[in-house]
Design an enzyme around this catalytic site. Structure first.
Site, PDB file in Angstrom:
ATOM      1  N   LYS A  76       0.781  -1.079   0.031  1.00  0.00           N
ATOM      2  CA  LYS A  76       0.163  -0.008   0.014  1.00  0.00           C
ATOM      3  C   LYS A  76       1.002   1.400  -0.140  1.00  0.00           C
ATOM      4  O   LYS A  76       1.855   1.195   0.726  1.00  0.00           O
ATOM      5  CB  LYS A  76      -0.905  -0.114   1.136  1.00  0.00           C
ATOM      6  CG  LYS A  76      -1.867   1.355   1.295  1.00  0.00           C
ATOM      7  CD  LYS A  76      -2.828   0.897   2.572  1.00  0.00           C
ATOM      8  CE  LYS A  76      -3.807   2.169   2.564  1.00  0.00           C
ATOM      9  NZ  LYS A  76      -4.830   1.871   3.811  1.00  0.00           N
ATOM     10  N   SER A 151      -9.461   2.510   2.868  1.00  0.00           N
ATOM     11  CA  SER A 151      -8.486   3.176   1.807  1.00  0.00           C
ATOM     12  C   SER A 151      -7.518   2.164   1.093  1.00  0.00           C
ATOM     13  O   SER A 151      -7.042   2.539   0.289  1.00  0.00           O
ATOM     14  CB  SER A 151      -7.821   4.147   2.644  1.00  0.00           C
ATOM     15  OG  SER A 151      -7.130   3.520   3.775  1.00  0.00           O
ATOM     16  N   SER A 175     -10.327   0.445   6.755  1.00  0.00           N
ATOM     17  CA  SER A 175      -9.604   0.637   5.546  1.00  0.00           C
ATOM     18  C   SER A 175      -8.884  -0.746   5.053  1.00  0.00           C
ATOM     19  O   SER A 175      -8.606  -0.927   3.915  1.00  0.00           O
ATOM     20  CB  SER A 175      -8.426   1.660   5.702  1.00  0.00           C
ATOM     21  OG  SER A 175      -8.882   2.989   5.791  1.00  0.00           O
TER      22      SER A 175
END
Length: 483
Positions: A76, A151, A175
């Site tokens: 990420k 996210s 997330s």
């Protein structure tokens, strides 16, 4: 059958395949499908090939091999990667190339993983969708018109599509959990402070840290066994994050009795869509058929409305402390028009006022809710709940000056914040470990469920989920992925 990270590691260790061949398979999928999905936003082919070659040489030399030797992983883009662009989708960081790996990245490298590239997220991991001002939107592998969640939307989409076999995630408001559910992969949000945050953006490089509570870390992967491996690699203190205690990761042997599973579906009266209901009903039936002790129960004293209020106050205060003063004041002004039928959003805006007494009240509310949930989990192995009121919904670009669109839940419409994160924020508030497992596919879209365990007992939760995973069917393969 979908390959897992540990499957690939085992084949490499036995000499049935090579790290280089496994990497080329992932790169081929990225070439074929990433232009549509847009999950991988920074690709490091040269670095990944060099790492795969080194893994093959190490395997040929013999000896004890690290657990993820040669396994392709993505990262990420909120985690710093030495020598590789790290932006957290924040325009001022568009050219930020760190000198040092984030703690979780360094530990994955030490375990032999091959880092293929970085995955997309919204700016500063700030919304439950995945629209980046630098890279544009990531699209859901099951339907390109829908959000993959956020996210960690790029992370979940990459794992679902076989671009990689594991991706570390961060979670302060679902997330990890929401993208896992929307894309049909497994996800772990570890106990708060079990995994160090060093090198995670936010906070900004060289800046002050303002978020002190509720931010947790973990991973997205094809299977529970992969999540168990990731926890063992990533957990524990480092030389920077002072709030991570020395809690060793230890194997757990479950008692020789049927698992006790409580389940619940009513959080603040939020409705569930028919797909989510169907997935939850099928899951409960599978548990009962397998001989688990299953009851519809909720913890005494665990009030969802209080949890939303405390979460909003804490998040608003701590995130607000890290915002530019003008932006925080503008949000506070516009937030005065938020109605009280949006309790999460309303509490967050109240938190932006940086009221110390309100902040302290929220911390005390959090303490009471933690105790209530811990007492309840002393009687049950896991608490099973839906992840969100609906499956993946149409993605839109969110801007701070405009009210986000409501989320359709069959014939009902929910305010965006409550509809997107209302079922996950109670467990962000309390810091409990949560595993998300795919619970089948309904009318072409995956459904996920979250399983909550006791704080600091992540290993026991994962062991329970490992027993339950076969009942749920495992990770489904998106049709567009192919072989």
């Amino acid at each position: 059958m979908t390959d897992t990270a540990l499957d690939v590691a085992a084949r490499i260790a036995r000499g049935e395949t090579s790290a280089s061949d496994e990497l080329e398979r992932c790169l081929a999928r990225i070439r074929d499908h990433n232009p549509d999905i847009n999950a991988v936003v920074t690709l490091d082919e040269a670095g990944a090939r060099a790492a795969a070659d080194a893994a093959d040489r190490r395997r040929a030399e013999g000896g004890v091999l690290p657990p993820l030797l040669g396994v392709p992983v993505t990262v990420k883009d909120s985690f710093e990667t030495a020598g590789l662009l790290t932006t957290s989708s924040h325009p001022p960081l568009a050219r930020h190339v760190p000198a040092r790996d984030a703690a979780v990245v360094a530990r994955l490298r030490a375990a032999g993983a091959v880092i293929v590239g970085k995955t997309n997220l919204p700016e500063l991991a700030g919304t439950p969708q995945c629209w980046s001002p630098l890279f544009g939107p990531t699209r859901n592998p099951w339907d390109l018109a829908l959000t993959p969640g956020g996210s960690s939307g790029g992370s979940a989409a990459a794992v679902a599509m076989g671009f990689s076999y594991l991706d570390p995630g961060s979670d302060i408001g679902g997330s990890i959990r929401i993208p896992a559910a929307y894309c049909g992969v497994a996800g772990l949000k570890a106990t708060e402070n079990r995994i160090p945050r060093s090198g995670h953006i936010p906070h900004l490089p060289g800046g002050r840290r303002s978020v002190r509570h509720m931010l947790s870390f973990g991973a997205l992967a094809p299977s529970v066994a992969d999540l168990q491996c990731a926890l063992g690699l990533m957990a524990g203190p480092d030389d920077l994050d002072t709030e991570v205690p020395r809690v060793p990761v230890q194997p757990v042997v479950l008692p020789a009795r049927p698992l006790r599973v409580a389940w619940w579906d009513d959080f603040g009266g939020l409705p569930l869509c028919r797909r989510t209901k169907a997935g939850l009903t099928r899951t409960v039936a599978a548990l009962e058929a397998a001989g688990c002790v299953v009851e519809r129960r909720q913890p005494e004293g665990f009030d969802t409305l209080k949890a939303w209020q405390a979460y909003g106050w804490l998040a608003g205060t701590e995130i607000g402390l890290g915002m530019p003063a003008l932006a925080r004041r503008l949000l506070s002004v516009t937030g005065r028009f938020i109605s009280r039928d949006q309790p999460l959003a309303h509490a967050f805006v109240q938190g932006l006022a940086l009221d110390a007494q309100r902040y302290n009240r929220a911390l005390n509310m959090r303490d009471r809710l933690i105790r209530a949930l811990e007492r309840f989990l002393g009687e049950w192995d896991v608490w099973l709940c839906p992840v969100a009121p609906s499956v993946a919904y149409p993605q839109t670009r969110l801007v701070w000056w405009k009210r986000p669109p409501d989320i359709a839940v069959d014939d009902a419409r929910l305010p965006f914040v409550e509809g997107a994160i209302g079922l996950v924020t109670p467990f962000s508030l309390t810091g409990h470990p949560v595993v998300v497992l795919p619970a089948g596919v309904e009318d072409g879209l995956p459904v996920g469920v979250q399983l909550v365990g006791r704080r600091w007992q992540d290993e026991a939760l994962l062991a329970c989920c490992g027993q339950l995973e076969p009942l749920f069917g495992g990770m489904p393969r998106p049709p567009r992925r192919g072989v």
